[in-house]
Design a protein around this motif. Structure first.
Motif, PDB file in Angstrom:
ATOM      1  N   GLU A  67       0.863  -1.262  -0.150  1.00  0.00           N
ATOM      2  CA  GLU A  67       0.123   0.131  -0.080  1.00  0.00           C
ATOM      3  C   GLU A  67       0.752   1.306  -0.034  1.00  0.00           C
ATOM      4  OE1 GLU A  67      -3.439   0.192   0.278  1.00  0.00           O
ATOM      5  OE2 GLU A  67      -4.281  -1.445   1.363  1.00  0.00           O
ATOM      6  N   THR A  68       0.780   2.015  -0.820  1.00  0.00           N
ATOM      7  CA  THR A  68       1.437   3.351  -0.929  1.00  0.00           C
ATOM      8  C   THR A  68       0.519   4.690  -0.593  1.00  0.00           C
ATOM      9  OG1 THR A  68       0.960   3.937  -3.289  1.00  0.00           O
ATOM     10  CG2 THR A  68       2.908   2.709  -2.840  1.00  0.00           C
ATOM     11  N   GLU A  69       1.014   5.917  -0.594  1.00  0.00           N
ATOM     12  CA  GLU A  69       0.147   6.891  -0.205  1.00  0.00           C
ATOM     13  C   GLU A  69      -1.006   7.075  -1.278  1.00  0.00           C
ATOM     14  OE1 GLU A  69       3.297   8.589  -3.224  1.00  0.00           O
ATOM     15  OE2 GLU A  69       3.209   7.227  -1.366  1.00  0.00           O
ATOM     16  N   ARG A  70      -1.044   6.423  -2.373  1.00  0.00           N
ATOM     17  CA  ARG A  70      -2.134   6.636  -3.271  1.00  0.00           C
ATOM     18  C   ARG A  70      -3.065   5.368  -3.171  1.00  0.00           C
ATOM     19  NH1 ARG A  70       0.466   7.189  -9.166  1.00  0.00           N
ATOM     20  NH2 ARG A  70       1.639   5.488  -8.373  1.00  0.00           N
ATOM     21  N   ARG A 101      -1.587 -11.590   6.698  1.00  0.00           N
ATOM     22  CA  ARG A 101      -3.165 -11.205   6.375  1.00  0.00           C
ATOM     23  C   ARG A 101      -3.183  -9.942   6.230  1.00  0.00           C
ATOM     24  NH1 ARG A 101      -2.997 -15.905   5.162  1.00  0.00           N
ATOM     25  NH2 ARG A 101      -4.573 -17.427   5.762  1.00  0.00           N
ATOM     26  N   ARG A 102      -2.067  -9.129   5.713  1.00  0.00           N
ATOM     27  CA  ARG A 102      -2.216  -7.657   5.351  1.00  0.00           C
ATOM     28  C   ARG A 102      -1.272  -7.442   4.255  1.00  0.00           C
ATOM     29  NH1 ARG A 102       1.886  -4.348   7.441  1.00  0.00           N
ATOM     30  NH2 ARG A 102       3.068  -5.309   8.974  1.00  0.00           N
ATOM     31  N   PHE A 103      -1.373  -6.449   3.520  1.00  0.00           N
ATOM     32  CA  PHE A 103      -0.319  -5.868   2.893  1.00  0.00           C
ATOM     33  C   PHE A 103       0.461  -5.074   3.453  1.00  0.00           C
ATOM     34  CE2 PHE A 103      -4.296  -5.677   0.001  1.00  0.00           C
ATOM     35  CZ  PHE A 103      -3.947  -6.835  -0.567  1.00  0.00           C
ATOM     36  N   GLY A 104       1.741  -4.814   2.958  1.00  0.00           N
ATOM     37  CA  GLY A 104       3.001  -3.905   3.522  1.00  0.00           C
ATOM     38  C   GLY A 104       2.693  -2.624   3.104  1.00  0.00           C
ATOM     39  N   THR A 105       3.414  -1.899   3.740  1.00  0.00           N
ATOM     40  CA  THR A 105       3.485  -0.480   3.542  1.00  0.00           C
ATOM     41  C   THR A 105       4.625   0.125   2.890  1.00  0.00           C
ATOM     42  OG1 THR A 105       4.485   0.305   5.768  1.00  0.00           O
ATOM     43  CG2 THR A 105       1.775  -0.145   5.633  1.00  0.00           C
ATOM     44  N   ALA A 106       4.653   1.167   2.158  1.00  0.00           N
ATOM     45  CA  ALA A 106       5.814   1.748   1.497  1.00  0.00           C
ATOM     46  C   ALA A 106       6.849   2.144   2.617  1.00  0.00           C
ATOM     47  CB  ALA A 106       5.265   3.045   0.817  1.00  0.00           C
ATOM     48  N   ARG A 107       6.363   2.446   3.930  1.00  0.00           N
ATOM     49  CA  ARG A 107       7.421   2.805   4.825  1.00  0.00           C
ATOM     50  C   ARG A 107       8.116   1.399   5.262  1.00  0.00           C
ATOM     51  NH1 ARG A 107       8.643   6.777   8.401  1.00  0.00           N
ATOM     52  NH2 ARG A 107       9.683   6.335  10.358  1.00  0.00           N
TER      53      ARG A 107
END
Length: 249
Positions: free
Chosen positions: A193-196, A215-221
């Motif tokens: 997941e990104t800021e968009r 059970r979740r997506f990663g984050t850009a950070r």
């Protein structure tokens, strides 16, 4: 005061390609927060560059955004010139630029394949070569690849082939530049997941989530933290590896 979530990188000179959006943006901010001086390259999204420049901690005297098409000789020369003029050299090179345009294999044109391989693999090799005279002894080069390069995925043959090429790039270049203390590695993110946000149809989203043990997506950070770790002296004996950041998919 530096960001407590990042290793000490105070005084390091960093170039981040694709550095104003997504993982590149998060990496630029983490490096800046850790005390590095950052040049963040982008191709054409002026609004994203402006948003980065407006972020707290992005000091215009220490950091720069640079518009340059790094798939062209002129763009690579401009990036090298900016690093020479603004930084005086490069301690950290983050090869994050790329393109993503999935398409069934039977529908791929020669232009589709060439564009994808050029922007996701060839440009990284060419830019690293362009910057070689500026890379300091002990520098770190980190590429942002893709976890699906190991797993494969329908509709992504050209993309996964290009990203898989980064594994050979880092293994060979890490050996060639190792005597200078220069390390070369790749981070291979999963679904991020990104800021968009992540604009996916619900069935696709649920199918992807079910394949991720966390059970979740990663984050850009989260991906950027791994990139910055490999760029830092904390990872001083890690060389030639591809490190997956994908939640165990």
């Amino acid at each position: 005061m530096t960001d407590p979530d990042t290793p000490g990188l105070a005084g390091k000179r960093a170039l981040v390609t694709g550095g104003t959006r997504g993982v590149g943006r998060a990496t630029s901010l983490l490096l800046a927060g850790a005390g590095a001086r950052v040049v963040a390259c982008y191709r054409d999204d002026e609004e994203a560059a402006k948003r980065l420049e407006d972020e707290p901690g992005w000091d215009a005297e220490a950091h720069r955004t640079l518009r340059a098409d790094l798939s062209t000789p002129a763009g690579r020369a401009a990036a090298a010139g900016a690093c020479r003029e603004l930084l005086g050299g490069v301690d950290v090179l983050i090869n994050n630029m790329g393109t993503y345009a999935p398409r069934p294999f039977a529908e791929l044109s020669d232009e589709d394949v060439a564009r994808c391989v050029d922007k996701n693999l060839t440009a990284h090799i060419q830019l690293t070569r362009e910057l070689l005279p500026l890379l300091a002894d002990g520098a770190s080069v980190v590429n942002v690849g893709a976890g699906m390069a190991e797993r494969g995925r329908p509709g992504h043959v050209h993309f996964t082939a290009a990203k898989a090429g980064l594994a050979g790039f880092v293994r060979s270049l890490g050996k060639e530049l190792g005597p200078r203390g220069i390390r070369v590695n790749t981070v291979a993110p999963g679904v991020v997941e990104t800021e968009r946000g992540l604009d996916l149809p619900a069935p696709v989203r649920e199918g992807l989530l079910s394949a991720i043990p966390l059970r979740r997506f990663g984050t850009a950070r989260e991906v950027a933290r791994t990139v910055v770790f490999l760029a830092s002296d904390t990872a001083s004996f890690i060389n030639g590896v591809t490190l997956r950041v994908d939640g165990g998919i």
